[in-house]
Design a protein around this motif. Structure first.
Motif, PDB file in Angstrom:
ATOM      1  N   LEU A 189       1.256  -6.770  -3.645  1.00 57.57           N
ATOM      2  CA  LEU A 189       1.018  -5.575  -3.308  1.00 57.57           C
ATOM      3  C   LEU A 189       0.648  -4.810  -4.806  1.00 57.57           C
ATOM      4  CD1 LEU A 189       3.504  -4.451  -0.961  1.00 57.57           C
ATOM      5  CD2 LEU A 189       1.273  -4.636  -0.355  1.00 57.57           C
ATOM      6  N   LEU A 190      -0.680  -4.690  -5.245  1.00 57.84           N
ATOM      7  CA  LEU A 190      -0.824  -4.287  -6.626  1.00 57.84           C
ATOM      8  C   LEU A 190      -1.727  -3.063  -6.758  1.00 57.84           C
ATOM      9  CD1 LEU A 190      -2.288  -7.047  -8.782  1.00 57.84           C
ATOM     10  CD2 LEU A 190      -3.495  -4.843  -8.735  1.00 57.84           C
ATOM     11  N   ASN A 191      -1.259  -2.218  -7.556  1.00 59.54           N
ATOM     12  CA  ASN A 191      -1.908  -1.063  -7.983  1.00 59.54           C
ATOM     13  C   ASN A 191      -2.244  -1.130  -9.454  1.00 59.54           C
ATOM     14  OD1 ASN A 191      -2.625   1.650  -8.722  1.00 59.54           O
ATOM     15  ND2 ASN A 191      -0.600   2.474  -7.837  1.00 59.54           N
ATOM     16  N   PRO A 192      -3.595  -1.314  -9.491  1.00 60.16           N
ATOM     17  CA  PRO A 192      -4.137  -1.279 -10.936  1.00 60.16           C
ATOM     18  C   PRO A 192      -4.357  -0.092 -11.731  1.00 60.16           C
ATOM     19  CG  PRO A 192      -5.764  -1.434  -9.461  1.00 60.16           C
ATOM     20  CD  PRO A 192      -4.783  -1.192  -8.644  1.00 60.16           C
ATOM     21  N   GLY A 193      -3.889   0.998 -11.178  1.00 64.99           N
ATOM     22  CA  GLY A 193      -4.143   2.124 -11.847  1.00 64.99           C
ATOM     23  C   GLY A 193      -5.480   2.776 -11.756  1.00 64.99           C
ATOM     24  N   GLY A 194      -5.812   3.726 -12.548  1.00 64.73           N
ATOM     25  CA  GLY A 194      -7.413   4.141 -12.410  1.00 64.73           C
ATOM     26  C   GLY A 194      -8.496   3.217 -13.131  1.00 64.73           C
ATOM     27  N   VAL A 195      -9.304   2.802 -12.319  1.00 67.85           N
ATOM     28  CA  VAL A 195     -10.165   1.888 -12.897  1.00 67.85           C
ATOM     29  C   VAL A 195     -11.635   2.384 -12.641  1.00 67.85           C
ATOM     30  CG1 VAL A 195     -11.053  -0.540 -12.672  1.00 67.85           C
ATOM     31  CG2 VAL A 195      -8.702  -0.021 -12.216  1.00 67.85           C
ATOM     32  N   ARG A 196     -12.494   2.357 -13.553  1.00 68.14           N
ATOM     33  CA  ARG A 196     -13.830   2.722 -13.563  1.00 68.14           C
ATOM     34  C   ARG A 196     -14.862   2.004 -12.697  1.00 68.14           C
ATOM     35  NH1 ARG A 196     -15.440   2.838 -19.209  1.00 68.14           N
ATOM     36  NH2 ARG A 196     -13.344   4.280 -19.308  1.00 68.14           N
ATOM     37  N   THR A 197     -14.538   2.262 -11.303  1.00 73.73           N
ATOM     38  CA  THR A 197     -15.524   1.725 -10.243  1.00 73.73           C
ATOM     39  C   THR A 197     -16.446   2.646  -9.721  1.00 73.73           C
ATOM     40  OG1 THR A 197     -14.054   2.094  -8.660  1.00 73.73           O
ATOM     41  CG2 THR A 197     -13.755   0.277  -9.784  1.00 73.73           C
ATOM     42  N   SER A 198     -17.114   2.469  -8.782  1.00 75.82           N
ATOM     43  CA  SER A 198     -17.943   3.348  -8.102  1.00 75.82           C
ATOM     44  C   SER A 198     -17.385   4.321  -7.266  1.00 75.82           C
ATOM     45  CB  SER A 198     -18.921   2.530  -7.105  1.00 75.82           C
ATOM     46  OG  SER A 198     -18.330   1.934  -6.054  1.00 75.82           O
ATOM     47  N   PHE A 199     -15.971   4.113  -7.195  1.00 74.64           N
ATOM     48  CA  PHE A 199     -15.190   5.081  -6.096  1.00 74.64           C
ATOM     49  C   PHE A 199     -15.858   5.231  -4.967  1.00 74.64           C
ATOM     50  CE2 PHE A 199     -13.400   5.688 -10.516  1.00 74.64           C
ATOM     51  CZ  PHE A 199     -12.146   6.191 -10.320  1.00 74.64           C
ATOM     52  N   SER A 200     -16.181   4.247  -4.202  1.00 76.54           N
ATOM     53  CA  SER A 200     -16.919   4.473  -3.048  1.00 76.54           C
ATOM     54  C   SER A 200     -16.439   5.504  -2.002  1.00 76.54           C
ATOM     55  CB  SER A 200     -16.959   3.173  -2.308  1.00 76.54           C
ATOM     56  OG  SER A 200     -17.667   3.077  -1.068  1.00 76.54           O
ATOM     57  N   GLY A 201     -17.290   6.254  -1.593  1.00 76.65           N
ATOM     58  CA  GLY A 201     -16.865   7.398  -0.788  1.00 76.65           C
ATOM     59  C   GLY A 201     -17.934   8.422  -0.501  1.00 76.65           C
ATOM     60  N   GLU A 202     -17.588   9.291   0.517  1.00 75.34           N
ATOM     61  CA  GLU A 202     -18.395  10.442   0.813  1.00 75.34           C
ATOM     62  C   GLU A 202     -17.596  11.728   0.555  1.00 75.34           C
ATOM     63  OE1 GLU A 202     -20.252  10.092   4.658  1.00 75.34           O
ATOM     64  OE2 GLU A 202     -20.817   7.946   4.108  1.00 75.34           O
ATOM     65  N   TYR A 203     -17.960  12.472  -0.516  1.00 73.14           N
ATOM     66  CA  TYR A 203     -16.941  13.431  -0.961  1.00 73.14           C
ATOM     67  C   TYR A 203     -17.678  14.883  -0.707  1.00 73.14           C
ATOM     68  CZ  TYR A 203     -14.907   9.628  -3.446  1.00 73.14           C
ATOM     69  OH  TYR A 203     -14.525   8.309  -3.881  1.00 73.14           O
ATOM     70  N   ASP A 204     -16.640  15.729  -0.590  1.00 74.96           N
ATOM     71  CA  ASP A 204     -17.043  17.362  -0.470  1.00 74.96           C
ATOM     72  C   ASP A 204     -17.084  17.655  -1.980  1.00 74.96           C
ATOM     73  OD1 ASP A 204     -14.462  17.940  -1.538  1.00 74.96           O
ATOM     74  OD2 ASP A 204     -13.521  18.351   0.694  1.00 74.96           O
ATOM     75  N   VAL A 240       7.094 -11.499  -1.302  1.00 74.06           N
ATOM     76  CA  VAL A 240       6.356 -10.323  -1.273  1.00 74.06           C
ATOM     77  C   VAL A 240       6.881  -9.596  -2.484  1.00 74.06           C
ATOM     78  CG1 VAL A 240       7.955  -9.020   0.180  1.00 74.06           C
ATOM     79  CG2 VAL A 240       5.798  -8.036  -0.370  1.00 74.06           C
ATOM     80  N   SER A 241       5.947  -8.979  -3.341  1.00 73.40           N
ATOM     81  CA  SER A 241       6.099  -8.197  -4.677  1.00 73.40           C
ATOM     82  C   SER A 241       5.228  -7.202  -4.750  1.00 73.40           C
ATOM     83  CB  SER A 241       6.065  -9.226  -5.754  1.00 73.40           C
ATOM     84  OG  SER A 241       4.755  -9.801  -5.860  1.00 73.40           O
ATOM     85  N   ALA A 242       5.455  -6.278  -5.650  1.00 74.66           N
ATOM     86  CA  ALA A 242       4.756  -4.980  -6.006  1.00 74.66           C
ATOM     87  C   ALA A 242       4.613  -4.813  -7.539  1.00 74.66           C
ATOM     88  CB  ALA A 242       5.095  -3.875  -5.195  1.00 74.66           C
ATOM     89  N   SER A 243       3.377  -4.365  -7.529  1.00 72.72           N
ATOM     90  CA  SER A 243       3.232  -3.869  -9.295  1.00 72.72           C
ATOM     91  C   SER A 243       2.391  -2.720  -9.413  1.00 72.72           C
ATOM     92  CB  SER A 243       3.027  -5.155 -10.120  1.00 72.72           C
ATOM     93  OG  SER A 243       1.464  -5.408  -9.759  1.00 72.72           O
ATOM     94  N   MET A 244       2.638  -2.234 -10.663  1.00 66.91           N
ATOM     95  CA  MET A 244       1.793  -0.948 -10.786  1.00 66.91           C
ATOM     96  C   MET A 244       1.191  -1.100 -12.449  1.00 66.91           C
ATOM     97  SD  MET A 244       2.355   3.231 -10.410  1.00 66.91           S
ATOM     98  CE  MET A 244       1.013   4.325 -10.604  1.00 66.91           C
ATOM     99  N   MET A 245       0.014  -1.257 -12.278  1.00 66.60           N
ATOM    100  CA  MET A 245      -0.619  -1.365 -13.630  1.00 66.60           C
ATOM    101  C   MET A 245       0.207  -2.743 -14.479  1.00 66.60           C
ATOM    102  SD  MET A 245      -1.727   2.335 -14.944  1.00 66.60           S
ATOM    103  CE  MET A 245      -0.165   3.197 -14.657  1.00 66.60           C
ATOM    104  N   GLY A 246       0.267  -3.745 -13.902  1.00 64.32           N
ATOM    105  CA  GLY A 246       1.024  -4.783 -14.472  1.00 64.32           C
ATOM    106  C   GLY A 246       2.459  -4.901 -14.619  1.00 64.32           C
ATOM    107  N   GLU A 247       3.270  -3.761 -14.086  1.00 60.57           N
ATOM    108  CA  GLU A 247       4.605  -3.489 -14.187  1.00 60.57           C
ATOM    109  C   GLU A 247       5.326  -3.773 -12.916  1.00 60.57           C
ATOM    110  OE1 GLU A 247       6.455  -3.299 -17.049  1.00 60.57           O
ATOM    111  OE2 GLU A 247       4.821  -3.473 -18.106  1.00 60.57           O
ATOM    112  N   PRO A 248       6.276  -4.653 -12.820  1.00 58.00           N
ATOM    113  CA  PRO A 248       6.942  -4.855 -11.422  1.00 58.00           C
ATOM    114  C   PRO A 248       7.438  -3.738 -10.726  1.00 58.00           C
ATOM    115  CG  PRO A 248       7.570  -6.704 -12.979  1.00 58.00           C
ATOM    116  CD  PRO A 248       6.795  -5.516 -13.800  1.00 58.00           C
ATOM    117  N   LEU A 249       7.527  -3.482  -9.507  1.00 60.19           N
ATOM    118  CA  LEU A 249       8.191  -2.618  -8.984  1.00 60.19           C
ATOM    119  C   LEU A 249       9.294  -3.013  -8.165  1.00 60.19           C
ATOM    120  CD1 LEU A 249       4.795  -0.634  -7.564  1.00 60.19           C
ATOM    121  CD2 LEU A 249       6.437   0.203  -9.575  1.00 60.19           C
ATOM    122  N   PRO A 250      10.283  -2.310  -7.815  1.00 61.11           N
ATOM    123  CA  PRO A 250      11.352  -2.852  -6.754  1.00 61.11           C
ATOM    124  C   PRO A 250      11.210  -2.295  -5.586  1.00 61.11           C
ATOM    125  CG  PRO A 250      12.121  -0.771  -7.967  1.00 61.11           C
ATOM    126  CD  PRO A 250      10.815  -1.294  -8.765  1.00 61.11           C
TER     127      PRO A 250
END
Length: 277
Positions: A189-204, A240-250
């Protein structure tokens, strides 16, 4: 040569991972809805001499039946899959129900990942060091699972649907490992943090303004994919493991609760069985 399947692979993080693996000599199966974007991935592979190692499958991953057809196509082509990368996501400020009766964010962000994870498990098991990288939101202290209203019929907001999807994916990772004791598949389970992508979506309008500010502050996609590539190169030791911006999460707290993971697995199997019936 390894084989990787990437959902949401025609844009953003998924696309960058696909191109990076092709550059490294691997074989890549890209799943995406947009045929033009898929054609551009294939064209880029052709320019780099990797035309025979890229495979685009056009699929609407918000539909269970379509996702299962994509799984069947992958099965028809490959005997093993070394890695599954789950990136498909699309934000909606207004609630949308798919033709199969599921709320769109729930279907795309969670159900497609459940189906791909579990129904490609045997092909993953056939690889020497298999890994699933679920690019989601572990480590974010937001979001609740509305057990009696997974489709967010009450008081829908796009943020609530997105945050619930992140929590569901946390539980999917825990549940996947619990359903397969002794499996060699590593679920990340990987959270890369804020990444400059298209942010695909339909926004108000209000949400669109926030997204633009986030995009300006986000890291380049080339930097954002580094933890994904690292997990594919060297899967963790833990099931199973989890990380946020490369740092492991318990794996602690309600986000990774084993009983909730079992509950969600049983509930999801029931929803999919009802769909099949």
């Amino acid at each position: 040569m390894k084989t990787f399947v990437i959902s949401g692979g025609t844009d953003g993080i998924g696309k960058a991972v696909a191109l990076a693996r092709l550059e490294r000599g691997d074989q890549v199966v890209v799943l995406g809805r947009d045929a033009d974007k898929g054609a551009r991935i294939v064209a880029a592979a052709e320019e780099s001499g990797a035309a025979d190692r890229v495979h685009f499958i056009q699929v609407d991953l918000s539909l269970v039946d379509a996702t299962r057809k994509a799984v069947a196509e992958i099965r028809s082509r490959f005997a093993a899959v070394d890695g599954l990368v789950l990136c498909a996501q699309h934000f909606r400020s207004t609630r949308l129900v798919t033709e199969e009766g599921f709320e769109n964010s729930f279907a795309l962000y969670y159900l497609s990942r459940f189906v791909l994870s579990h129904e490609l498990a045997d092909l993953l098991e056939a690889a020497p060091a298999p890994v699933v990288v679920n690019v989601c939101g572990p480590g974010i202290p937001m979001g609740e699972v509305r057990w009696d209203d997974l489709g967010r019929e009450r008081d829908y907001t796009g943020i609530d649907a997105l945050m619930q999807g992140s929590r569901l994916n946390d539980l999917l990772g825990v549940g996947f490992a619990r359903q397969r004791p002794g499996s060699r598949i590593r679920y990340v389970l990987l959270n890369p943090g804020g990444v400059r992508t298209s942010f695909s979506g339909e926004y108000d309008p209000a949400m669109a303004e926030q997204i633009e500010a986030m995009r300006k502050a986000a890291k380049p996609v080339e930097e954002g994919i580094l933890p994904v590539l690292a997990a594919l190169d060297t899967p963790p030791d833990q099931p199973v493991s989890a990380s946020m911006m490369g740092e492991p999460l318990p794996l602690e707290g309600p986000a990774f609760d084993a009983e909730d993971a079992d509950r969600l697995h049983e509930l999801t199997v029931g929803l999919l069985a009802a769909r099949t019936a």
